[in-house]
Scaffold this motif. Structure first.
Motif, mmCIF file in Angstrom:
data_model
loop_
_atom_site.group_PDB
_atom_site.id
_atom_site.type_symbol
_atom_site.label_atom_id
_atom_site.label_comp_id
_atom_site.label_asym_id
_atom_site.label_seq_id
_atom_site.Cartn_x
_atom_site.Cartn_y
_atom_site.Cartn_z
ATOM 1 N N GLU A 42 1.930 -4.229 8.537
ATOM 2 C CA GLU A 42 0.630 -3.950 8.148
ATOM 3 C C GLU A 42 0.065 -2.789 9.050
ATOM 4 O OE1 GLU A 42 -2.993 -4.873 6.299
ATOM 5 O OE2 GLU A 42 -0.978 -5.771 6.030
ATOM 6 N N LEU A 43 0.282 -2.612 10.256
ATOM 7 C CA LEU A 43 0.101 -1.583 11.156
ATOM 8 C C LEU A 43 0.745 -0.342 10.473
ATOM 9 C CD1 LEU A 43 0.282 -3.096 14.557
ATOM 10 C CD2 LEU A 43 -1.911 -2.524 13.209
ATOM 11 N N LEU A 44 1.745 -0.271 10.189
ATOM 12 C CA LEU A 44 2.429 0.831 9.671
ATOM 13 C C LEU A 44 1.764 1.370 8.281
ATOM 14 C CD1 LEU A 44 4.956 2.816 9.775
ATOM 15 C CD2 LEU A 44 6.192 1.129 8.656
ATOM 16 N N GLY A 45 1.469 0.387 7.470
ATOM 17 C CA GLY A 45 0.685 0.806 6.120
ATOM 18 C C GLY A 45 -0.386 1.486 6.580
ATOM 19 N N GLU A 46 -1.194 0.947 7.656
ATOM 20 C CA GLU A 46 -2.641 1.355 7.913
ATOM 21 C C GLU A 46 -2.526 2.801 8.474
ATOM 22 O OE1 GLU A 46 -6.364 2.222 8.231
ATOM 23 O OE2 GLU A 46 -5.445 0.577 7.032
ATOM 24 N N ALA A 47 -1.496 3.093 9.102
ATOM 25 C CA ALA A 47 -1.118 4.405 9.806
ATOM 26 C C ALA A 47 -0.582 5.451 8.942
ATOM 27 C CB ALA A 47 -0.033 4.410 11.059
ATOM 28 N N LEU A 48 0.125 4.806 7.785
ATOM 29 C CA LEU A 48 0.610 5.832 6.803
ATOM 30 C C LEU A 48 -0.641 6.285 5.844
ATOM 31 C CD1 LEU A 48 2.863 7.108 5.241
ATOM 32 C CD2 LEU A 48 3.149 5.082 3.930
ATOM 33 N N LEU A 49 -1.480 5.311 5.565
ATOM 34 C CA LEU A 49 -2.703 5.459 4.785
ATOM 35 C C LEU A 49 -3.429 6.595 5.551
ATOM 36 C CD1 LEU A 49 -4.028 2.096 3.218
ATOM 37 C CD2 LEU A 49 -3.172 4.248 2.122
ATOM 38 N N ARG A 50 -3.707 6.513 6.880
ATOM 39 C CA ARG A 50 -4.567 7.374 7.613
ATOM 40 C C ARG A 50 -3.682 8.780 7.656
ATOM 41 N NH1 ARG A 50 -5.030 3.526 11.346
ATOM 42 N NH2 ARG A 50 -3.232 4.539 12.775
ATOM 43 N N ALA A 51 -2.488 8.662 7.818
ATOM 44 C CA ALA A 51 -1.754 9.979 7.788
ATOM 45 C C ALA A 51 -1.890 10.890 6.653
ATOM 46 C CB ALA A 51 -0.233 9.966 8.049
ATOM 47 N N VAL A 52 -1.843 10.022 5.221
ATOM 48 C CA VAL A 52 -1.762 10.654 3.947
ATOM 49 C C VAL A 52 -3.140 11.262 4.073
ATOM 50 C CG1 VAL A 52 -2.035 10.213 1.510
ATOM 51 C CG2 VAL A 52 -0.021 9.365 3.043
ATOM 52 N N SER A 53 -4.317 10.580 4.385
ATOM 53 C CA SER A 53 -5.557 10.874 4.091
ATOM 54 C C SER A 53 -6.061 12.023 4.905
ATOM 55 C CB SER A 53 -6.688 9.912 4.176
ATOM 56 O OG SER A 53 -6.770 9.409 5.719
ATOM 57 N N GLU A 54 -5.395 12.279 5.934
ATOM 58 C CA GLU A 54 -5.677 13.578 6.860
ATOM 59 C C GLU A 54 -4.939 14.841 6.136
ATOM 60 O OE1 GLU A 54 -4.208 12.792 10.648
ATOM 61 O OE2 GLU A 54 -5.633 11.193 11.062
ATOM 62 N N LEU A 55 -3.790 14.490 5.414
ATOM 63 C CA LEU A 55 -3.062 15.673 4.855
ATOM 64 C C LEU A 55 -3.717 15.982 3.560
ATOM 65 C CD1 LEU A 55 0.435 14.498 5.649
ATOM 66 C CD2 LEU A 55 -0.641 16.603 6.692
ATOM 67 N N VAL A 56 -4.257 15.147 2.900
ATOM 68 C CA VAL A 56 -4.702 15.401 1.413
ATOM 69 C C VAL A 56 -6.381 15.083 1.326
ATOM 70 C CG1 VAL A 56 -4.389 14.756 -0.910
ATOM 71 C CG2 VAL A 56 -2.423 14.820 0.629
ATOM 72 N N SER A 57 -7.027 15.893 0.946
ATOM 73 C CA SER A 57 -8.295 15.490 0.610
ATOM 74 C C SER A 57 -8.547 15.076 -0.971
ATOM 75 C CB SER A 57 -9.496 16.720 0.838
ATOM 76 O OG SER A 57 -9.203 17.665 -0.305
#
Length: 90
Positions: A42-57
């Motif tokens: 669950e934490l990894l999924g959340e971290a991945l979503l944050r990382a992707v949203s920072e890279l892609v608008s």
């Protein structure tokens, strides 16, 4: 290297907890280990979503599809989707 463990108390629906324990036993995994894995995922999924949203608008990509209304058998729906996809491949 030994990982420090924390003992905790949580309140969970009794039937859900019993099902979770049976599931852990059926997989041959300790309940604590399986619960740790679920929390990590669950934490990894959340971290991945944050990382992707920072890279892609939101302006960088667009989802473009035409929804298909399900009707009849599942195989008919699959055929419609497959036919639509095959027409877009060059």
């Amino acid at each position: 290297m030994e990982v420090a463990k924390a003992k905790t108390s949580i309140y969970v629906d009794r039937e859900l907890w019993e099902s979770f324990k049976r599931y852990a036993r059926s997989r041959g995994v300790e309940v604590s280990r399986l619960l740790e894995d679920v929390i990590r995922d669950e934490l990894l999924g959340e971290a991945l979503l944050r990382a992707v949203s920072e890279l892609v608008s939101s302006e960088d990509y667009e989802v473009d599809f035409e929804p298909v209304e399900p009707s009849g058998l599942v195989s008919e729906l699959v055929r419609v989707l497959r036919d639509g996809r095959s027409g877009s491949v060059s």
